[in-house]
Design a protein around this motif. Structure first.
Motif, PDB file in Angstrom:
ATOM      1  N   ILE A  88      -1.787-118.799  -8.874  1.00 59.83           N
ATOM      2  CA  ILE A  88      -1.528-117.361  -8.798  1.00 59.83           C
ATOM      3  C   ILE A  88      -0.575-117.021  -7.662  1.00 59.83           C
ATOM      4  N   THR A  89      -0.714-117.719  -6.543  1.00 58.59           N
ATOM      5  CA  THR A  89       0.021-117.339  -5.336  1.00 58.59           C
ATOM      6  C   THR A  89       1.282-118.149  -5.081  1.00 58.59           C
ATOM      7  N   LEU A  90       1.419-119.314  -5.714  1.00 58.22           N
ATOM      8  CA  LEU A  90       2.471-120.263  -5.383  1.00 58.22           C
ATOM      9  C   LEU A  90       3.365-120.511  -6.582  1.00 58.22           C
ATOM     10  N   GLY A  91       4.673-120.637  -6.361  1.00 57.15           N
ATOM     11  CA  GLY A  91       5.496-121.072  -7.478  1.00 57.15           C
ATOM     12  C   GLY A  91       6.912-120.547  -7.480  1.00 57.15           C
ATOM     13  N   PHE A  92       7.833-121.391  -7.943  1.00 55.79           N
ATOM     14  CA  PHE A  92       9.238-121.027  -8.069  1.00 55.79           C
ATOM     15  C   PHE A  92       9.481-120.099  -9.240  1.00 55.79           C
ATOM     16  N   ARG A  93       8.698-120.246 -10.303  1.00 57.54           N
ATOM     17  CA  ARG A  93       9.004-119.519 -11.536  1.00 57.54           C
ATOM     18  C   ARG A  93       8.723-118.029 -11.415  1.00 57.54           C
ATOM     19  N   GLN A  94       8.141-117.595 -10.293  1.00 63.04           N
ATOM     20  CA  GLN A  94       7.907-116.177 -10.091  1.00 63.04           C
ATOM     21  C   GLN A  94       9.186-115.425  -9.731  1.00 63.04           C
ATOM     22  N   PHE A  95      10.243-116.163  -9.383  1.00 62.94           N
ATOM     23  CA  PHE A  95      11.505-115.506  -9.034  1.00 62.94           C
ATOM     24  C   PHE A  95      12.727-116.259  -9.535  1.00 62.94           C
ATOM     25  N   SER A  96      12.581-117.528  -9.918  1.00 61.75           N
ATOM     26  CA  SER A  96      13.751-118.371 -10.182  1.00 61.75           C
ATOM     27  C   SER A  96      14.568-117.912 -11.381  1.00 61.75           C
ATOM     28  N   HIS A  97      13.947-117.159 -12.322  1.00 63.31           N
ATOM     29  CA  HIS A  97      14.707-116.705 -13.487  1.00 63.31           C
ATOM     30  C   HIS A  97      15.828-115.750 -13.079  1.00 63.31           C
ATOM     31  N   HIS A  98      15.620-114.989 -11.987  1.00 62.54           N
ATOM     32  CA  HIS A  98      16.689-114.117 -11.494  1.00 62.54           C
ATOM     33  C   HIS A  98      17.873-114.958 -11.008  1.00 62.54           C
ATOM     34  N   PHE A  99      17.562-115.968 -10.212  1.00 63.36           N
ATOM     35  CA  PHE A  99      18.602-116.860  -9.690  1.00 63.36           C
ATOM     36  C   PHE A  99      19.357-117.533 -10.828  1.00 63.36           C
ATOM     37  N   THR A 100      18.628-118.070 -11.799  1.00 65.09           N
ATOM     38  CA  THR A 100      19.248-118.805 -12.898  1.00 65.09           C
ATOM     39  C   THR A 100      20.156-117.909 -13.722  1.00 65.09           C
ATOM     40  N   GLY A 101      19.710-116.697 -14.011  1.00 63.81           N
ATOM     41  CA  GLY A 101      20.520-115.779 -14.797  1.00 63.81           C
ATOM     42  C   GLY A 101      21.828-115.422 -14.119  1.00 63.81           C
ATOM     43  N   ILE A 102      21.767-115.137 -12.812  1.00 66.48           N
ATOM     44  CA  ILE A 102      22.984-114.779 -12.078  1.00 66.48           C
ATOM     45  C   ILE A 102      23.908-115.982 -11.956  1.00 66.48           C
ATOM     46  N   ARG A 103      23.357-117.147 -11.675  1.00 69.16           N
ATOM     47  CA  ARG A 103      24.178-118.354 -11.569  1.00 69.16           C
ATOM     48  C   ARG A 103      24.892-118.649 -12.882  1.00 69.16           C
ATOM     49  N   ASP A 104      24.148-118.549 -13.995  1.00 67.92           N
ATOM     50  CA  ASP A 104      24.766-118.812 -15.294  1.00 67.92           C
ATOM     51  C   ASP A 104      25.881-117.816 -15.596  1.00 67.92           C
ATOM     52  N   ALA A 105      25.666-116.553 -15.239  1.00 69.11           N
ATOM     53  CA  ALA A 105      26.696-115.542 -15.469  1.00 69.11           C
ATOM     54  C   ALA A 105      27.951-115.844 -14.650  1.00 69.11           C
ATOM     55  N   LEU A 106      27.778-116.269 -13.414  1.00 67.70           N
ATOM     56  CA  LEU A 106      28.923-116.606 -12.569  1.00 67.70           C
ATOM     57  C   LEU A 106      29.656-117.839 -13.098  1.00 67.70           C
ATOM     58  N   GLU A 107      28.894-118.817 -13.563  1.00 64.34           N
ATOM     59  CA  GLU A 107      29.523-120.016 -14.114  1.00 64.34           C
ATOM     60  C   GLU A 107      30.322-119.702 -15.372  1.00 64.34           C
ATOM     61  N   ASP A 108      29.885-118.688 -16.135  1.00 62.31           N
ATOM     62  CA  ASP A 108      30.608-118.274 -17.335  1.00 62.31           C
ATOM     63  C   ASP A 108      31.752-117.310 -17.021  1.00 62.31           C
ATOM     64  N   GLY A 109      31.901-116.962 -15.741  1.00 63.34           N
ATOM     65  CA  GLY A 109      32.951-116.038 -15.349  1.00 63.34           C
ATOM     66  C   GLY A 109      32.651-114.590 -15.639  1.00 63.34           C
TER      67      GLY A 109
END
Length: 333
Positions: A88-109
């Motif tokens: 409940i308290t620990l984990g990357f997946r609680q925020f990592s989808h934001h990072f991944t979405g922005i990174r993918d958008a930047l990689e696609d230009g």
């Protein structure tokens, strides 16, 4: 057993991350609202009473269940309880989808999409940000989110678990962070606003709670990154950031991967839904006009996003190895 509990929780969270809308978060939100509504009378001591109830009651309840399981069903069931609380308290997946979405958008230009995703994540104005500033903000917010969702939880859990307090440390840390962030954003919500006294008490308590974990995280980044540069940036640039604890982490990150960080925060659009703010990893609490200059390092680019991901994962591996060695030493001793 701390090592095994953490490992299991991380693996489960990677396979099946906890969704935002779930009964546990709803109960925490209802409890936090109830304490402020009934004990926030505007005085300084009322703020500390409200904070103490909001944070310590769930912490003590967690500890009570832990010891009840130890005394009745045995240690294996107590370990399962620790896994559940860490999930409940620990984990990357609680925020990592934001990072991944922005990174993918930047990689696609697609910079407009990247700006939109960043604005949605932080509930802030990102319309005019150039590419390098998008990357900078993504790095800053992602590193702080990783600290608060992973490394800070690990620090408090490991210390208190070693003292026989089970998962109480993880719950204490996350509740302290949650109530401080929730009561800050509650001002603009369609519920009774929090008083200044409650907000000040929560922020002061959070600052004390996060003092040591922030420095442990910064030290970990220095060890797995460029140690000398990270320590030098920590010493010289931490004061450039509005929050002292966040500044230590961001300065160490800047030196560890040689990236320029700092130079102002995003301007908040509105307070929005406090639950969304509190669960989405929104870290923009500070004065948006604050600008004490930037750290040294190269201009942020996509390569730095990959470097930061590697830095965070190497830090996780390092702390897990240390916990494994301590567990082995305890078993053999």
């Amino acid at each position: 057993m701390s090592f095994f509990a953490i490992l299991c929780a991380l693996l489960i969270e990677q396979v099946r991350p906890l969704t935002v809308h779930n009964p546990v978060y709803a109960a925490v939100l209802a409890w936090t609202r109830w304490t402020s509504r009934n004990f926030d009378a505007g005085k300084s001591h009322h703020g500390w009473v409200a904070w103490g109830l909001a944070v310590f009651v769930p912490t003590l309840l967690t500890l009570g269940v832990h010891w009840l399981l130890v005394l009745t069903l045995g240690l294996p069931f107590a370990v399962l309880w620790s896994v559940a609380m860490l999930y409940i308290t620990l984990g990357f997946r609680q925020f990592s989808h934001h990072f991944t979405g922005i990174r993918d958008a930047l990689e696609d230009g697609d910079q407009p999409l990247a700006r939109s995703l960043l604005a949605h994540w932080q509930h802030a104005d990102a319309a005019d940000l150039p590419r390098s500033e998008i990357v900078r903000h993504v790095i800053e917010h992602s590193v702080i989110a990783a600290h608060r969702h992973v490394f800070g939880v690990l620090a408090w859990f490991s210390v208190l678990a070693a003292l026989g307090l089970g998962p109480a440390g993880a719950v204490f840390y996350r509740m302290s962070e949650f109530v401080a962030r929730y009561w800050t954003h509650k001002d603009g919500a369609a519920v009774q606003p929090s008083s200044v006294s409650v907000q000040q008490a929560a922020r002061r308590a959070w600052s004390l709670t996060d003092w040591l974990p922030a420095r442990i995280t910064a030290l970990g980044f220095a060890v797995v990154g460029s140690f000398e540069d990270a320590i030098d940036s920590w010493r010289n640039d931490a004061k450039r950031f509005p929050d002292p604890n966040d500044g230590v982490i961001l300065a160490a990150t800047s030196g560890a991967v040689n990236v320029r960080l700092g130079g102002g925060t995003l301007r908040s659009l509105d307070a929005g839904d406090p639950l969304i703010h509190a669960q989405a990893g929104d870290t923009n609490w500070s004065d948006p006009e604050h600008d004490s200059g930037s750290t040294g390092g190269r201009e942020p680019d996509l390569a730095h996003l990959r470097s930061v991901v590697g830095l965070v994962w190497r830090s996780v591996v390092m702390w897990m190895v240390l916990l494994a060695l301590l567990t082995l030493a305890r078993l053999l001793g």
